[in-house]
Design a protein around this motif. Structure first.
Motif, PDB file in Angstrom:
ATOM      1  N   GLY A  80       0.451  88.176   1.508  1.00 34.06           N
ATOM      2  CA  GLY A  80      -0.787  88.721   0.972  1.00 34.06           C
ATOM      3  C   GLY A  80      -1.783  89.092   2.045  1.00 34.06           C
ATOM      4  O   GLY A  80      -2.537  90.061   1.908  1.00 34.06           O
ATOM      5  N   LEU A  81      -1.792  88.350   3.155  1.00 31.14           N
ATOM      6  CA  LEU A  81      -2.763  88.640   4.195  1.00 31.14           C
ATOM      7  C   LEU A  81      -2.283  89.742   5.130  1.00 31.14           C
ATOM      8  O   LEU A  81      -3.066  90.603   5.549  1.00 31.14           O
ATOM      9  N   LEU A  82      -0.984  89.742   5.480  1.00 28.92           N
ATOM     10  CA  LEU A  82      -0.485  90.661   6.505  1.00 28.92           C
ATOM     11  C   LEU A  82       0.031  91.985   5.961  1.00 28.92           C
ATOM     12  O   LEU A  82       0.027  92.995   6.673  1.00 28.92           O
ATOM     13  N   ASP A  83       0.500  92.008   4.716  1.00 28.46           N
ATOM     14  CA  ASP A  83       1.094  93.238   4.184  1.00 28.46           C
ATOM     15  C   ASP A  83       0.150  94.429   4.201  1.00 28.46           C
ATOM     16  O   ASP A  83       0.575  95.554   4.517  1.00 28.46           O
ATOM     17  N   PRO A  84      -1.137  94.274   3.842  1.00 20.83           N
ATOM     18  CA  PRO A  84      -2.028  95.446   3.920  1.00 20.83           C
ATOM     19  C   PRO A  84      -2.078  96.036   5.331  1.00 20.83           C
ATOM     20  O   PRO A  84      -2.134  97.261   5.489  1.00 20.83           O
ATOM     21  N   LEU A  85      -2.052  95.166   6.348  1.00 18.44           N
ATOM     22  CA  LEU A  85      -2.082  95.669   7.722  1.00 18.44           C
ATOM     23  C   LEU A  85      -0.784  96.386   8.061  1.00 18.44           C
ATOM     24  O   LEU A  85      -0.797  97.459   8.697  1.00 18.44           O
ATOM     25  N   ALA A 131       2.411 101.383   9.021  1.00 17.10           N
ATOM     26  CA  ALA A 131       3.522 102.267   8.680  1.00 17.10           C
ATOM     27  C   ALA A 131       3.039 103.660   8.302  1.00 17.10           C
ATOM     28  O   ALA A 131       3.686 104.670   8.600  1.00 17.10           O
ATOM     29  N   GLU A 132       1.889 103.753   7.626  1.00 16.51           N
ATOM     30  CA  GLU A 132       1.388 105.039   7.155  1.00 16.51           C
ATOM     31  C   GLU A 132       0.692 105.825   8.260  1.00 16.51           C
ATOM     32  O   GLU A 132       0.739 107.060   8.270  1.00 16.51           O
ATOM     33  N   THR A 133       0.037 105.121   9.172  1.00 15.32           N
ATOM     34  CA  THR A 133      -0.781 105.814  10.182  1.00 15.32           C
ATOM     35  C   THR A 133      -0.189 105.762  11.586  1.00 15.32           C
ATOM     36  O   THR A 133      -0.697 106.436  12.491  1.00 15.32           O
ATOM     37  N   GLY A 134       0.885 104.947  11.775  1.00 11.88           N
ATOM     38  CA  GLY A 134       1.423 104.783  13.121  1.00 11.88           C
ATOM     39  C   GLY A 134       0.530 103.913  13.992  1.00 11.88           C
ATOM     40  O   GLY A 134       0.604 103.971  15.231  1.00 11.88           O
ATOM     41  N   GLY A 135      -0.324 103.123  13.345  1.00 12.00           N
ATOM     42  CA  GLY A 135      -1.269 102.288  14.082  1.00 12.00           C
ATOM     43  C   GLY A 135      -0.646 100.989  14.574  1.00 12.00           C
ATOM     44  O   GLY A 135       0.564 100.743  14.444  1.00 12.00           O
ATOM     45  N   ASP A 136      -1.510 100.112  15.088  1.00 16.15           N
ATOM     46  CA  ASP A 136      -1.057  98.861  15.698  1.00 16.15           C
ATOM     47  C   ASP A 136      -1.954  97.702  15.262  1.00 16.15           C
ATOM     48  O   ASP A 136      -2.244  96.814  16.066  1.00 16.15           O
ATOM     49  N   LEU A 137      -2.383  97.679  14.019  1.00 15.16           N
ATOM     50  CA  LEU A 137      -3.344  96.664  13.581  1.00 15.16           C
ATOM     51  C   LEU A 137      -2.737  95.268  13.607  1.00 15.16           C
ATOM     52  O   LEU A 137      -3.388  94.304  14.035  1.00 15.16           O
ATOM     53  N   LEU A 188     -10.390  96.185  15.290  1.00 14.29           N
ATOM     54  CA  LEU A 188     -10.855  94.986  14.568  1.00 14.29           C
ATOM     55  C   LEU A 188     -11.642  95.382  13.312  1.00 14.29           C
ATOM     56  O   LEU A 188     -11.539  94.737  12.272  1.00 14.29           O
ATOM     57  N   GLY A 189     -12.414  96.467  13.441  1.00 13.63           N
ATOM     58  CA  GLY A 189     -13.130  96.956  12.256  1.00 13.63           C
ATOM     59  C   GLY A 189     -12.172  97.413  11.169  1.00 13.63           C
ATOM     60  O   GLY A 189     -12.382  97.162   9.974  1.00 13.63           O
ATOM     61  N   ARG A 190     -11.099  98.100  11.597  1.00 13.11           N
ATOM     62  CA  ARG A 190     -10.093  98.537  10.620  1.00 13.11           C
ATOM     63  C   ARG A 190      -9.384  97.338  10.002  1.00 13.11           C
ATOM     64  O   ARG A 190      -9.075  97.335   8.810  1.00 13.11           O
ATOM     65  N   ILE A 191      -9.111  96.303  10.825  1.00 10.60           N
ATOM     66  CA  ILE A 191      -8.454  95.097  10.291  1.00 10.60           C
ATOM     67  C   ILE A 191      -9.335  94.452   9.213  1.00 10.60           C
ATOM     68  O   ILE A 191      -8.849  94.034   8.164  1.00 10.60           O
ATOM     69  N   GLU A 192     -10.625  94.383   9.479  1.00  9.65           N
ATOM     70  CA  GLU A 192     -11.549  93.794   8.498  1.00  9.65           C
ATOM     71  C   GLU A 192     -11.561  94.622   7.208  1.00  9.65           C
ATOM     72  O   GLU A 192     -11.555  94.072   6.097  1.00  9.65           O
TER      73      GLU A 192
END
Length: 540
Positions: free
Chosen positions: A457-462, A467-473, A505-509
């Motif tokens: 529940g905590l990590l899946d949104p990240l 996966a959608e943006t190619g990011g590294d959150l 970090l802002g995106r993670i929040e």
């Protein structure tokens, strides 16, 4: 206040027309020709049962004493009923051989002529009344066909009231059970006042009697006659159709038309209410499926779209516990209405489901800055009212749901947070379920499945965002925690600028719903990463 549709038991007696009075006058002249200088008169029974003189012949006696005239009266019978009286007065002192009965006997043939005239008049009056009644019935059928055609074309409410007012040529109002206007049309007149006499009279209406006429009664606030037809649905009166008499006098055919229109309005109102209840029930059922996650995501997405739940927009679940001794299902609708009135939902109606110990409400988040903070503030203002229904002035708010898969996890976290609160004695107010994430894990530490669900529940949104943006959150969060929550150290390990770390970090929040300024959130993230590492076969 008899119903206008009730016909009289006998034909009304009316005074004869002018030509009939002339015929009776000819009969009286024939009586005088037979009896000599007498005074004759025909009295006809009126609508009130009294006698009214309609024809005379001869001079009236000036001295009306027992010694100055004699009098005889012959009843005029029509169909066995007394329709009038033939009166004969003879002036002068009565002699022993000059008795009134002699005049009555002599006048009997002429009385029979008068009876024939009156019988013919009654037949003519009855035929005229029948013609009027047939004309009324024909008019009512014509008007009813017009109303039926309007209903078949989809006319409802205001349109039907306006059409009835046009057809009857008077003012018509549709009133609810409390006599508040729902729709009105026609003449600018005062409709039913809510005075005690009026309410008492309306209390007679129901399935067994659907209309009545209220006569003018200034003391009761009625300045005109009112034809009132009740809207009856499922055995209950849900409103009234008020037809005010202006100009033309209302008749039985008008009452039948008003009753028919009231019945149509009652059926339409009942049907609309049933449709609304069915829509609410369908939405609540879909909400139950969403929070349980018991169907495939694509099925849930289709079901939600069908009932108008915008699952692709941000929502939260609000758990409102119900005190022991109260049934959540009994208060579900009232709780949803109270929350909807005070909090509102920018994405549609507030929906709710009843569980054994709580009412769970789905509330949409509005746009703008910090919508969760604003929602919690609004909920705080609603708790006093909601607490009267639930017996427990507490609300547990989930994290933000943005996808189909978020709802079961949000539901679980509110349920577990409430269980923790109840286990520690409970407290009033609005509670954020995210504040109990770590405590949930500790309290339920013996259950591996709960720990795994917590991490997912905590990590899946990240991970979805990566996966959608190619990011590294996800990796940024891991390194950030390993670096003691220091931006500079994290940037150095990852080889990027410090501002890049602050942006991530802002995106993670935002994506994960974590406030990394709080130690509890950092601890929850650390535990989630450790559990995830164990589950994947790593060392955490």
């Amino acid at each position: 206040m008899a119903s206008p549709t009730t016909p009289p038991t006998t034909p009304p007696t009316t005074l004869p027309a002018q030509d009939v009075a002339a015929e009776l006058a000819l009969v009286l002249r024939a009586v005088r020709a037979e009896l000599g200088p007498v005074r004759c008169a025909v009295h006809v029974r009126g609508p009130d049962g009294g006698l009214a003189r309609v024809a005379t012949a001869g001079e009236a006696c000036r001295e009306r004493t027992s010694h100055s005239f004699t009098s005889a009266a012959v009843p005029l019978l029509v169909e066995g009923e007394v329709a009038g009286v033939l009166e004969i007065e003879r002036p002068g002192r009565a002699s022993p051989g000059d008795l009134p009965d002699d005049d009555a006997v002599a006048a009997a043939p002429y009385a029979a002529l008068a009876e024939t005239v009156l019988a013919r008049e009654r037949e003519a009056a009855l035929a005229a009344r029948q013609r009027r009644e047939l004309a009324e019935v024909g008019r009512a059928r014509t008007l009813q066909r017009r109303l039926a055609a309007a209903v078949a074309a989809g006319a409802e409410g205001d349109a039907l009231v306006a059409l009835l007012a046009e057809l009857l040529g008077t003012g018509v109002a549709w009133l609810d059970a409390a006599l508040h206007p729902v729709a009105r049309s026609g003449a600018d007149v005062a409709f039913l006042p809510g005075t005690a006499p009026v309410r008492t009279a309306l209390g007679e209406l129901g399935p067994g009697r659907v209309s009545l006429v209220l006569p003018p009664a200034p003391d009761a606030g009625l300045m005109r006659r009112h034809l009132v037809a009740a809207l009856v649905g499922e055995g209950e009166v849900s409103g009234y159709l008020d037809v005010v008499e202006t100009g033309r006098r209302l008749c039985g055919a008008d009452a039948q038309l008003a009753e028919w229109t009231a019945a149509v309005l009652a059926l339409q109102s009942l049907s609309e209410s049933c449709r609304a209840e069915a829509v609410v029930q369908a939405r609540d059922d879909v909400l139950g499926e969403l929070v349980r996650g018991s169907r495939a995501p694509e099925d849930l997405d289709r079901m939600a779209a069908h009932v108008g739940i915008a699952v692709d927009r941000p929502h939260v679940l609000v758990r409102l516990p119900v005190a022991a001794g109260r049934e959540a299902r009994d208060h579900r609708a009232a709780v949803a209405a109270a929350v909807g009135e005070l909090v509102g939902d920018p994405h549609g109606p507030v929906l709710a489901i009843a569980e054994p110990d709580a009412v769970v409400v789905l509330v949409g988040l509005a746009g703008g800055a910090a919508p969760e903070v604003r929602l919690r503030s609004l909920l705080s203002g609603a708790l006093d009212r909601v607490g009267l229904l639930t017996g427990c002035p507490r609300a547990v708010v989930s994290g933000v749901c943005r996808r189909i898969g978020d709802y079961p996890a949000a539901h679980a976290e509110t349920r577990d947070a409430e269980a923790i609160l109840a286990g520690f004695g409970g407290r009033a107010g609005v509670v954020d379920a995210a504040d109990f994430r770590t405590l949930r894990l500790v309290v339920n530490g013996e259950r591996t499945s709960v720990a795994l669900a917590f991490a997912v529940g905590l990590l899946d949104p990240l991970r979805r965002n990566d996966a959608e943006t190619g990011g590294d959150l996800t990796e940024t969060l891991r390194v950030y925690l390993d670096s003691g929550a220091q931006v500079r150290a994290t940037a150095k390990v990852l080889g990027v600028h410090e501002n890049t770390i602050r942006y991530r970090l802002g995106r993670i929040e935002h994506v994960g719903g974590l406030d990394l300024r709080h130690f509890d959130a950092l601890l929850a993230a650390q535990l989630a990463l450790q559990i995830d590492g164990l589950a994947r076969g790593g060392g955490g």
